[in-house]
Design an enzyme around this catalytic site. Structure first.
Site, short mmCIF file in Angstrom:
data_model
loop_
_atom_site.label_atom_id
_atom_site.label_comp_id
_atom_site.label_asym_id
_atom_site.label_seq_id
_atom_site.Cartn_x
_atom_site.Cartn_y
_atom_site.Cartn_z
N ARG A 100 -97.78 16.89 21.27
CA ARG A 100 -98.01 16.92 19.82
C ARG A 100 -99.50 17.01 19.48
O ARG A 100 -99.86 17.36 18.36
CB ARG A 100 -97.43 15.66 19.18
CG ARG A 100 -95.93 15.64 19.10
CD ARG A 100 -95.42 14.32 18.59
NE ARG A 100 -95.68 13.24 19.55
CZ ARG A 100 -95.29 11.99 19.38
NH1 ARG A 100 -94.63 11.65 18.29
NH2 ARG A 100 -95.54 11.07 20.29
N ASP A 171 -89.49 20.87 9.23
CA ASP A 171 -90.82 21.15 8.67
C ASP A 171 -91.18 22.59 9.02
O ASP A 171 -90.45 23.27 9.76
CB ASP A 171 -91.88 20.17 9.21
CG ASP A 171 -91.89 20.09 10.73
OD1 ASP A 171 -91.61 21.11 11.40
OD2 ASP A 171 -92.19 19.01 11.26
N LYS A 194 -92.55 19.32 4.31
CA LYS A 194 -92.99 17.99 4.73
C LYS A 194 -94.49 17.86 4.58
O LYS A 194 -95.25 18.79 4.87
CB LYS A 194 -92.58 17.76 6.20
CG LYS A 194 -92.90 16.37 6.72
CD LYS A 194 -92.44 16.21 8.16
CE LYS A 194 -93.36 16.92 9.14
NZ LYS A 194 -93.03 16.61 10.54
N THR A 228 -89.05 11.72 10.44
CA THR A 228 -88.92 13.11 10.02
C THR A 228 -87.46 13.49 9.82
O THR A 228 -87.08 14.09 8.81
CB THR A 228 -89.57 14.04 11.06
OG1 THR A 228 -90.99 13.83 11.07
CG2 THR A 228 -89.29 15.50 10.74
#
Length: 307
Positions: A100, A171, A194, A228
């Site tokens: 990430r 997203d 998002k 999320t």
């Protein structure tokens, strides 16, 4: 690379020995013993008991939580194998932690993904097999050969058959994944807008696409905090979705994630066992050993040897 089947040594790290055993069984190989321990001060110590000289060594070690411990264990196992004379080292890392953090958001941030990738390269790994990177472009950051697998074939049979289907990206970053699934299933496509206000903090501003009265399947690469997916499910419900399902590859599941997902308006939760998955009757786990075993066959030459 060795062409002798007896020179393929299969080793499990400490992150997911059950998956390692299942992959080895698919390949008709036994798992060689490797000890991973810690000194009193927390330093990691590894020891490979098998004779790996001139062998192709396959190490299975997702860098699941605790990510740093499992990443270091993987690097040390590879270094131990290289120092013992291994001819080639293949690392099977279904979940690659730090994926990430593929870019610096601000001055002062570390280049975390690149640093973790370089660590694996420096440890002696020749080939990496991984699954559903958070950012597929990260593949180019590794200083070694990478086989990047996608989980589509695992999850499509679970989704196929749902009527009135809309595939949803949670997203904008997940659009390519959602487009792949929607294309394969001839389904409609939607995305949840998002806003991220911090490393693990998100807010939803709306839904783009036709979801009213439809069965919506959110597809994502991981569930870490679960926020999320939970917020996306709430947004879809508020937008009139008939039902919401969630499919995610890596069940990272930080503290509170399971409770958050179970409390969300999600009818079905589907994940893989890329890392040890949580056990709950509402969570369906799709096994990935056969997918990873096929990749090992291809890159190690086992497919030729077995045939």
């Amino acid at each position: 690379m060795s062409a002798n089947p007896s020179a393929i040594i299969f080793i499990s790290g400490d992150a997911h020995p059950k998956l390692a055993a299942e992959i080895a069984a698919e390949l008709q190989l036994s798992v060689s013993s490797a000890a991973v321990a810690t000194f009193a001060d927390g330093e990691t110590r590894v020891h490979i008991e098998a004779d790996v000289r001139d062998a192709v060594v396959v190490i299975v070690q997702p860098t699941s939580p605790p990510v740093n411990d499992h990443l270091v264990s993987l690097a040390l196992l590879a270094d131990a194998a290289k120092a013992a004379g291994a001819d080639c080292i293949i690392a099977v890392v279904p979940y690659f932690g730090y994926s990430r953090q593929e870019q610096r958001s601000a001055v002062g941030d570390a280049r975390s993904a690149r640093l973790a990738a370089n660590l694996l390269g420096m440890s002696g790994i020749d080939r990496l097999i991984t699954l559903d990177l958070h950012v597929p472009a990260l593949e180019s950051a590794f200083p070694l050969s990478v086989t990047l697998l996608q989980p589509d074939e695992l999850f499509l049979p679970v989704i196929r058959g749902i009527a009135n289907l809309t595939i949803v990206a949670p997203d904008a970053g997940g659009m390519k994944r959602a487009q792949r699934f929607a294309g394969r299933l001839d389904a409609e496509l939607a995305v949840v807008a998002k806003i991220r206000s911090g490393p693990d903090a998100v807010a939803v501003s709306g839904v783009l696409g036709n979801v009213r009265g439809r069965e919506c399947v959110i597809v994502d690469d991981m569930a870490s905090t679960g926020r999320t997916l939970a917020l996306a499910a709430e947004a879809l419900r508020d937008a009139g979705a008939d039902a919401v399902h969630a499919v995610f590859t890596h069940p990272v599941m930080a503290e509170g994630a399971i409770e958050r997902l179970l409390a969300a308006p999600i009818k079905q939760l589907v994940t893989s066992d890329s890392i040890p998955p949580p056990e709950h009757p509402r969570i369906q786990v799709v096994p990935i050993a056969s997918l990873l075993a096929a990749a090992v066959r291809n890159v190690s030459g086992l497919n030729v040897l077995i045939l």
